[in-house]
Design a protein around this motif. Sequence first.
Motif, PDB file in Angstrom:
ATOM      1  N   GLY A   1      -2.944  -7.897  -4.155  1.00 38.96           N
ATOM      2  CA  GLY A   1      -4.025  -8.879  -4.323  1.00 38.96           C
ATOM      3  C   GLY A   1      -3.683 -10.187  -3.609  1.00 38.96           C
ATOM      4  O   GLY A   1      -4.524 -10.758  -2.916  1.00 38.96           O
TER       5      GLY A   1
ATOM      6  N   GLN B   1       0.840  -1.203   0.000  1.00 43.04           N
ATOM      7  CA  GLN B   1       0.000   0.000   0.000  1.00 43.04           C
ATOM      8  C   GLN B   1       0.878   1.258   0.000  1.00 43.04           C
ATOM      9  O   GLN B   1       0.564   2.235  -0.663  1.00 43.04           O
TER      10      GLN B   1
ATOM     11  N   GLU C   1      -8.620  -4.620 -11.278  1.00 44.97           N
ATOM     12  CA  GLU C   1      -7.908  -3.389 -11.604  1.00 44.97           C
ATOM     13  C   GLU C   1      -6.651  -3.714 -12.436  1.00 44.97           C
ATOM     14  O   GLU C   1      -6.314  -2.982 -13.360  1.00 44.97           O
TER      15      GLU C   1
ATOM     16  N   LEU D   1      -8.852  -5.823  -6.744  1.00 47.31           N
ATOM     17  CA  LEU D   1      -7.491  -5.518  -7.195  1.00 47.31           C
ATOM     18  C   LEU D   1      -7.136  -6.251  -8.487  1.00 47.31           C
ATOM     19  O   LEU D   1      -6.563  -5.675  -9.400  1.00 47.31           O
TER      20      LEU D   1
ATOM     21  N   ARG E   1     -11.896  -7.783  -1.609  1.00 49.47           N
ATOM     22  CA  ARG E   1     -10.857  -6.775  -1.876  1.00 49.47           C
ATOM     23  C   ARG E   1      -9.866  -7.293  -2.917  1.00 49.47           C
ATOM     24  O   ARG E   1      -9.444  -6.560  -3.808  1.00 49.47           O
TER      25      ARG E   1
ATOM     26  N   LEU F   1      -0.141  -4.002  -7.665  1.00 52.51           N
ATOM     27  CA  LEU F   1      -1.548  -4.375  -7.438  1.00 52.51           C
ATOM     28  C   LEU F   1      -1.678  -5.892  -7.301  1.00 52.51           C
ATOM     29  O   LEU F   1      -2.414  -6.399  -6.460  1.00 52.51           O
TER      30      LEU F   1
ATOM     31  N   TYR G   1      -4.161  -9.788   0.116  1.00 49.77           N
ATOM     32  CA  TYR G   1      -5.573  -9.859   0.508  1.00 49.77           C
ATOM     33  C   TYR G   1      -6.096 -11.296   0.441  1.00 49.77           C
ATOM     34  O   TYR G   1      -6.849 -11.733   1.306  1.00 49.77           O
TER      35      TYR G   1
END
Length: 386
Positions: free
Chosen positions: A112, A91, A130, A127, A123, A108, A115
């Motif tokens: 991912g 992050q 994305e 990602l 979440r 990302l 998470y």
Amino acid sequence: MPAWTLAIIPIVIAFLWLLFRTKKTHKQQQSSLSSEYFKGLNYLLNDEQGKALDIFVKLVESNWDTIDTHFALGKIYRKNGEMDKAIKIHQGLIARPTLPERYRSKILLELGYDYLGAGWFDRAEGLFKEVLIQDEKSKEARHNLILIYQQEKDWYKAIDIAIDLFSENPSVIGPMIAHYYCELADISGGKGDISQLENLAYKALRYDASCVRASILLAEQASAAGDDKKAIKIYQSIEKQDPESMMLVIDSLIRCYTNLAWQEKLYEYLTGLQQRHENLFLQNVLADVLEKSQGKQAAIEYLSGKIKQQPSLAGLQRLISYKQKTADADKVFDDLTTAISIMRQDSIEYRCQKCGFSSNTHYWLCPSCNNWGSVKPCVVEPGKLA
Ligand SMILES: [Zn+2]
């Protein structure tokens, strides 16, 4: 010294590699870089991760080439189950205004994985989606989305993504898609929507012509609708898809033949099947059929002959139980039968062809390696006598 500091070794290696790589080009810049790096490493070794991270983030901003160290550190945290720390690293990177675009989708992806590891599937899903916006072709993002949808049993979404990957690797992705359609077919069957069940099972076969599960669904449906002839045809077609899987349907197949009072045809078929596939253990099945059609004596004669060619605990147990009933043998037989049946309960009947996971229960999705259709009946009976 905390045990996890051992895990820092890869970071040190990555760091030394970076030092070596930058040496040739930016000698001066590198010396201040390296002293900061040592400071960061020192904090890490002293278990002061917060301070270490501050230094690393500053360093990465002055030289984005050092980002690999962050990835290595993130991976180690993740491996140790410290998802919060891995998330903090990634992050932190994504929030940097100076982040070069070329690193964005990689970060990302890493986030991912963090998470996923923390069990925050929605979440992670966001990602990976994305990542797909950034990098339309990312297979890694697609594979992870598939894993998430599979976990959430969102089969339609899993199919949507898997279809994108199908043409590149049909032999792996095809069977997966087929199982997703089978899952949906199962659900439709549960709701009593038969035409949808059939529709979905045929779709499964379109993606994987060897999908045994789809054939079973169609055959069960035909039999439930009273069309045992059609069911027999479908069950028999499984021999071409995967001979070992015949063991999964042998009882259902016999039931269909019995419904039609086709005992002789059944015996003929099973004998042929046994001849074509020596490794299928059909002797007890054949003994059963013989007993019903020609009586106990025929079954005993058949088994006594077979047991010498293909010795098996199951056959032996059956033979003992016959002799016990006919010849009034003493209690030894009783004990033997019990002992063998206990041994057989312990025996493994299904094994994953990919990872070796074994079990008494049949699974379509291997609980150990997550492969579809890899758990199969054991071809050589584990209780087989040498
Ligand atoms: Zn497996």
